[in-house]
Write an enzyme that holds these catalytic residues in place. Structure first.
Site, PDB file in Angstrom:
ATOM      1  N   ILE A  68       0.847  -1.206   0.000  1.00 54.91           N
ATOM      2  CA  ILE A  68       0.000   0.000   0.000  1.00 54.91           C
ATOM      3  C   ILE A  68       0.882   1.256   0.000  1.00 54.91           C
ATOM      4  CG2 ILE A  68      -1.898   1.201   1.148  1.00 54.91           C
ATOM      5  CD1 ILE A  68      -2.591  -1.556   2.475  1.00 54.91           C
ATOM      6  N   ASN A  85      -3.624 -13.905   1.820  1.00 54.56           N
ATOM      7  CA  ASN A  85      -4.820 -13.209   1.341  1.00 54.56           C
ATOM      8  C   ASN A  85      -5.277 -13.783   0.010  1.00 54.56           C
ATOM      9  OD1 ASN A  85      -3.131 -10.678   2.805  1.00 54.56           O
ATOM     10  ND2 ASN A  85      -5.251 -11.010   3.377  1.00 54.56           N
ATOM     11  N   ASP A 109     -12.597 -16.536  10.766  1.00 56.80           N
ATOM     12  CA  ASP A 109     -13.227 -15.788   9.666  1.00 56.80           C
ATOM     13  C   ASP A 109     -14.696 -15.507   9.985  1.00 56.80           C
ATOM     14  OD1 ASP A 109     -11.022 -15.570   8.091  1.00 56.80           O
ATOM     15  OD2 ASP A 109     -11.698 -16.944   6.521  1.00 56.80           O
ATOM     16  N   ARG A 164     -11.963 -21.182   7.626  1.00 60.79           N
ATOM     17  CA  ARG A 164     -10.724 -20.782   8.309  1.00 60.79           C
ATOM     18  C   ARG A 164     -11.113 -20.242   9.694  1.00 60.79           C
ATOM     19  NH1 ARG A 164      -6.995 -16.433   5.229  1.00 60.79           N
ATOM     20  NH2 ARG A 164      -8.798 -15.122   5.614  1.00 60.79           N
ATOM     21  N   TYR A 195      -2.565  -9.607  15.731  1.00 61.91           N
ATOM     22  CA  TYR A 195      -2.427  -8.565  14.706  1.00 61.91           C
ATOM     23  C   TYR A 195      -3.509  -7.496  14.911  1.00 61.91           C
ATOM     24  CZ  TYR A 195      -3.149  -6.109  10.317  1.00 61.91           C
ATOM     25  OH  TYR A 195      -3.354  -5.113   9.386  1.00 61.91           O
ATOM     26  N   LYS A 215      -3.503  -3.257  16.084  1.00 63.35           N
ATOM     27  CA  LYS A 215      -4.157  -2.122  15.407  1.00 63.35           C
ATOM     28  C   LYS A 215      -5.054  -1.367  16.390  1.00 63.35           C
ATOM     29  CE  LYS A 215      -2.303  -2.638  11.414  1.00 63.35           C
ATOM     30  NZ  LYS A 215      -1.270  -1.698  11.016  1.00 63.35           N
ATOM     31  N   ASP A 274      15.077   0.494  10.499  1.00 65.41           N
ATOM     32  CA  ASP A 274      13.999  -0.098  11.286  1.00 65.41           C
ATOM     33  C   ASP A 274      13.442   1.019  12.157  1.00 65.41           C
ATOM     34  OD1 ASP A 274      12.530  -1.514  13.273  1.00 65.41           O
ATOM     35  OD2 ASP A 274      13.668  -3.311  12.718  1.00 65.41           O
ATOM     36  N   SER A 298      -7.252  -1.029  10.395  1.00 68.91           N
ATOM     37  CA  SER A 298      -7.855  -2.120   9.611  1.00 68.91           C
ATOM     38  C   SER A 298      -9.284  -2.358  10.057  1.00 68.91           C
ATOM     39  CB  SER A 298      -7.025  -3.379   9.848  1.00 68.91           C
ATOM     40  OG  SER A 298      -7.735  -4.512   9.437  1.00 68.91           O
TER      41      SER A 298
HETATM   42  P1  NAD Z   1       3.455  -4.576   3.510  1.00 63.48           P
HETATM   43  O1  NAD Z   1       4.022  -5.640   4.376  1.00 63.48           O
HETATM   44  O2  NAD Z   1       3.516  -4.747   2.036  1.00 63.48           O
HETATM   45  O3  NAD Z   1       4.138  -3.175   3.864  1.00 63.48           O
HETATM   46  C1  NAD Z   1       4.620  -2.866   5.155  1.00 63.48           C
HETATM   47  C2  NAD Z   1       6.035  -2.325   4.983  1.00 63.48           C
HETATM   48  O4  NAD Z   1       6.539  -1.984   6.271  1.00 63.48           O
HETATM   49  C3  NAD Z   1       6.997  -3.365   4.393  1.00 63.48           C
HETATM   50  O5  NAD Z   1       7.692  -2.784   3.300  1.00 63.48           O
HETATM   51  C4  NAD Z   1       7.938  -3.699   5.536  1.00 63.48           C
HETATM   52  O6  NAD Z   1       9.253  -4.002   5.072  1.00 63.48           O
HETATM   53  C5  NAD Z   1       7.885  -2.429   6.361  1.00 63.48           C
HETATM   54  N1  NAD Z   1       8.162  -2.610   7.795  1.00 63.48           N
HETATM   55  C6  NAD Z   1       7.585  -3.470   8.659  1.00 63.48           C
HETATM   56  N2  NAD Z   1       8.105  -3.305   9.894  1.00 63.48           N
HETATM   57  C7  NAD Z   1       9.014  -2.296   9.817  1.00 63.48           C
HETATM   58  C8  NAD Z   1       9.877  -1.666  10.751  1.00 63.48           C
HETATM   59  N3  NAD Z   1       9.922  -2.034  12.028  1.00 63.48           N
HETATM   60  N4  NAD Z   1      10.675  -0.662  10.314  1.00 63.48           N
HETATM   61  C9  NAD Z   1      10.659  -0.274   9.013  1.00 63.48           C
HETATM   62  N5  NAD Z   1       9.865  -0.832   8.079  1.00 63.48           N
HETATM   63  C10 NAD Z   1       9.058  -1.844   8.487  1.00 63.48           C
HETATM   64  O7  NAD Z   1       1.957  -4.339   4.003  1.00 63.48           O
HETATM   65  P2  NAD Z   1       0.780  -3.508   3.309  1.00 63.48           P
HETATM   66  O8  NAD Z   1      -0.212  -4.467   2.804  1.00 63.48           O
HETATM   67  O9  NAD Z   1       1.338  -2.473   2.422  1.00 63.48           O
HETATM   68  O10 NAD Z   1       0.156  -2.836   4.601  1.00 63.48           O
HETATM   69  C11 NAD Z   1       0.579  -1.555   5.064  1.00 63.48           C
HETATM   70  C12 NAD Z   1      -0.084  -1.274   6.384  1.00 63.48           C
HETATM   71  O11 NAD Z   1      -1.502  -1.376   6.225  1.00 63.48           O
HETATM   72  C13 NAD Z   1       0.279  -2.269   7.488  1.00 63.48           C
HETATM   73  O12 NAD Z   1       0.384  -1.564   8.700  1.00 63.48           O
HETATM   74  C14 NAD Z   1      -0.904  -3.207   7.514  1.00 63.48           C
HETATM   75  O13 NAD Z   1      -1.083  -3.794   8.768  1.00 63.48           O
HETATM   76  C15 NAD Z   1      -2.050  -2.271   7.172  1.00 63.48           C
HETATM   77  N6  NAD Z   1      -3.201  -2.967   6.570  1.00 63.48           N
HETATM   78  C16 NAD Z   1      -3.012  -3.764   5.471  1.00 63.48           C
HETATM   79  C17 NAD Z   1      -4.096  -4.447   4.930  1.00 63.48           C
HETATM   80  C18 NAD Z   1      -3.922  -5.361   3.754  1.00 63.48           C
HETATM   81  O14 NAD Z   1      -4.807  -6.195   3.524  1.00 63.48           O
HETATM   82  N7  NAD Z   1      -2.867  -5.273   2.984  1.00 63.48           N
HETATM   83  C19 NAD Z   1      -5.379  -4.281   5.494  1.00 63.48           C
HETATM   84  C20 NAD Z   1      -5.526  -3.440   6.592  1.00 63.48           C
HETATM   85  C21 NAD Z   1      -4.430  -2.780   7.120  1.00 63.48           C
HETATM   86  N1  UDP Z   2     -10.218 -16.875   1.442  1.00 63.24           N
HETATM   87  C1  UDP Z   2     -10.346 -18.100   0.787  1.00 63.24           C
HETATM   88  N2  UDP Z   2      -9.206 -18.734   0.385  1.00 63.24           N
HETATM   89  C2  UDP Z   2      -7.954 -18.219   0.576  1.00 63.24           C
HETATM   90  C3  UDP Z   2      -7.844 -16.965   1.237  1.00 63.24           C
HETATM   91  C4  UDP Z   2      -8.994 -16.326   1.667  1.00 63.24           C
HETATM   92  O1  UDP Z   2     -11.455 -18.597   0.583  1.00 63.24           O
HETATM   93  O2  UDP Z   2      -6.954 -18.852   0.185  1.00 63.24           O
HETATM   94  C5  UDP Z   2     -11.446 -16.142   1.835  1.00 63.24           C
HETATM   95  C6  UDP Z   2     -11.549 -15.821   3.312  1.00 63.24           C
HETATM   96  O3  UDP Z   2     -12.197 -16.872   3.997  1.00 63.24           O
HETATM   97  C7  UDP Z   2     -12.376 -14.525   3.291  1.00 63.24           C
HETATM   98  C8  UDP Z   2     -11.949 -13.848   1.985  1.00 63.24           C
HETATM   99  O4  UDP Z   2     -11.405 -14.889   1.167  1.00 63.24           O
HETATM  100  O5  UDP Z   2     -13.766 -14.837   3.172  1.00 63.24           O
HETATM  101  C9  UDP Z   2     -10.889 -12.752   2.184  1.00 63.24           C
HETATM  102  O6  UDP Z   2      -9.808 -13.301   2.917  1.00 63.24           O
HETATM  103  P1  UDP Z   2      -8.435 -12.515   3.088  1.00 63.24           P
HETATM  104  O7  UDP Z   2      -7.507 -13.401   3.890  1.00 63.24           O
HETATM  105  O8  UDP Z   2      -7.951 -12.052   1.773  1.00 63.24           O
HETATM  106  O9  UDP Z   2      -8.835 -11.215   3.920  1.00 63.24           O
HETATM  107  P2  UDP Z   2      -9.554 -11.065   5.356  1.00 63.24           P
HETATM  108  O10 UDP Z   2     -10.923 -10.534   5.080  1.00 63.24           O
HETATM  109  O11 UDP Z   2      -9.562 -12.386   6.032  1.00 63.24           O
HETATM  110  O12 UDP Z   2      -8.706 -10.073   6.037  1.00 63.24           O
END
Ligand code: NAD
Ligand code: UDP
Length: 335
Positions: free
Chosen positions: A12, A198, A294, A291, A148, A152, A58, A124
């Site tokens: 992201i 995911n 879920d 899972r 996790y 948050k 870090d 999240s």
């Molecule tokens: P990502 O793992 O791709 O990106 C996180 C980045 O942070 C990585 O590049 C990692 O190297 C860096 N990082 C982690 N710990 C660190 C530290 N101590 N110091 C410096 N860098 C560090 O994850 P993402 O999907 O881009 O998610 C970004 C943020 O959004 C995260 O906080 C995640 O929890 C949150 N989030 C993600 C999702 C999703 O589904 N992707 C959903 C909800 C919230």
């Molecule tokens: N899911 C699935 N198979 C997979 C991964 C996820 O059927 O290999 C389903 C999961 O049960 C949920 C949706 O896909 O209904 C999204 O899951 P994901 O892990 O991507 O995100 P979550 O909503 O759990 O954060």
């Protein structure tokens, strides 16, 4: 003046960096590459034609973080850096609490020391827990079901308390729903290490032939086709939400949470069908058991973000599928 992006090399963060650079912001990225690769930085530069400063640090390393603030004129921070796998957090809670919470505490401490009090935090939809009914609004009671999610929720609470103690802060807590998709160039995208947790990276890895078939986790949920329903959001729409949040925190003080989602729920089978239609590639699947942890249905009410940030999503589920596929098929081994 620059925006510091912690975790800016991640999924992201990289898309948000592109949108910020395109909008004319100066950025500084700090990342330790624990879940990303240096190549992403070249791609961000290639896509935007802009240069930016990068620190391989870090955020737990207070001295290095302090140096970033000493060497740059940081105006605000977007804080993505964190560990994000639910399953891993159950197996390694200490690492998750340490990295996510201590990292955020050190960041807030260094920010306050340099009188930088504007932050956008990656929260999240997981903070809505198991018991709320969708569409989810920001004022619902919060709870979590895994370490996790707890990080948050605790970090949200820490920022609430920081604001109570010092009303000069301006804080946006962004609750993301399910980010998928990739930049439409196919040059940056999600590059998970090992087996994806995911669904979308799993689907694209099946489609590209890296994995046999998708396991759909359960078809006996109380949803229109029995599979889980989620609010999938295109990562570029999500990135643009950060620009709106930055604009908001620049001009105000206070703390607010915002849902970033489309407001529409799609099932796993809807997603597979849309992917197949959008790409012409079949995704073989089997139905397996649910899972643990879920929930059946999770989607947002994004009204607050529209009203207060002037943001809403623009891209469709098919756009998300096409862009995820373009990224995966052009970068079979990731970066
Ligand atoms: P990502 O793992 O791709 O990106 C996180 C980045 O942070 C990585 O590049 C990692 O190297 C860096 N990082 C982690 N710990 C660190 C530290 N101590 N110091 C410096 N860098 C560090 O994850 P993402 O999907 O881009 O998610 C970004 C943020 O959004 C995260 O906080 C995640 O929890 C949150 N989030 C993600 C999702 C999703 O589904 N992707 C959903 C909800 C919230
Ligand atoms: N899911 C699935 N198979 C997979 C991964 C996820 O059927 O290999 C389903 C999961 O049960 C949920 C949706 O896909 O209904 C999204 O899951 P994901 O892990 O991507 O995100 P979550 O909503 O759990 O954060």
């Amino acid at each position: 003046m620059s925006i510091l992006i912690t975790g800016g090399a991640g999924y992201i963060g990289s898309h948000t960096s592109v949108e910020l650079l395109k909008a004319g912001y100066d950025i500084v990225i700090a990342d330790n590459f624990s879940n990303s690769k240096p190549e992403v930085l070249n791609r961000i530069e290639e896509l935007t034609g802009k240069k930016f400063k990068f620190y391989e640090i870090d955020i737990l390393d207070r001295d290095s973080l302090n140096k970033v603030f000493l060497e740059n004129s940081i105006e605000a921070v977007i804080h993505f850096a964190g560990l994000k796998s639910v399953g891993e957090s159950v197996a390694m809670p200490i690492s998750y609490y340490y990295n996510n919470i201590t990292g955020s505490l050190i960041l807030a401490e260094v920010m306050a020391k340099h009188d930088v009090k504007k932050i956008v935090f990656s929260s999240s939809a997981t903070v809505y827990g198991m018991n709320n009914v969708s569409p989810l609004t920001e004022d619902l009671p919060l709870s979590t079901t895994n370490p996790y999610g707890s990080t948050k929720l605790m970090i949200e609470q820490i920022f609430q308390d920081i604001y109570v103690s010092d009303k000069d802060w301006s804080i946006a807590l962004l609750r993301y729903f399910n980010p998928i998709g990739a930049h439409e160039s196919g040059r940056i995208g999600e590059d998970p290490k090992g087996t994806p947790n995911n669904i979308m990276p799993y689907i694209t890895q099946v489609a590209v032939g890296k994995r046999d078939k998708l396991s759909i986790f359960g078809d006996d949920y109380d949803t229109h086709d029995g599979t889980g329903v989620r609010d999938y959001i295109h990562v570029v729409d999500l990135a643009k939400g950060h620009l709106k949040a930055v604009e908001k925190i620049m001009g105000t003080k206070g703390i607010d949470a915002y849902n970033l989602g489309t407001g529409i729920g799609y099932s796993v089978l809807d997603l597979v069908k849309n992917f197949e239609e959008a790409t012409g590639v079949k995704v073989p699947y089997v139905i397996t058991k649910n899972r643990p942890g879920d929930i059946a249905t999770c989607f947002s009410d994004p009204t607050k973000a529209l009203k207060e940030l002037g943001w809403k999503t623009e891209k469709t589920l098919k756009d998300m599928c096409k862009d995820s596929w373009r990224w995966q098929s052009n970068n079979k081994a990731g970066y």
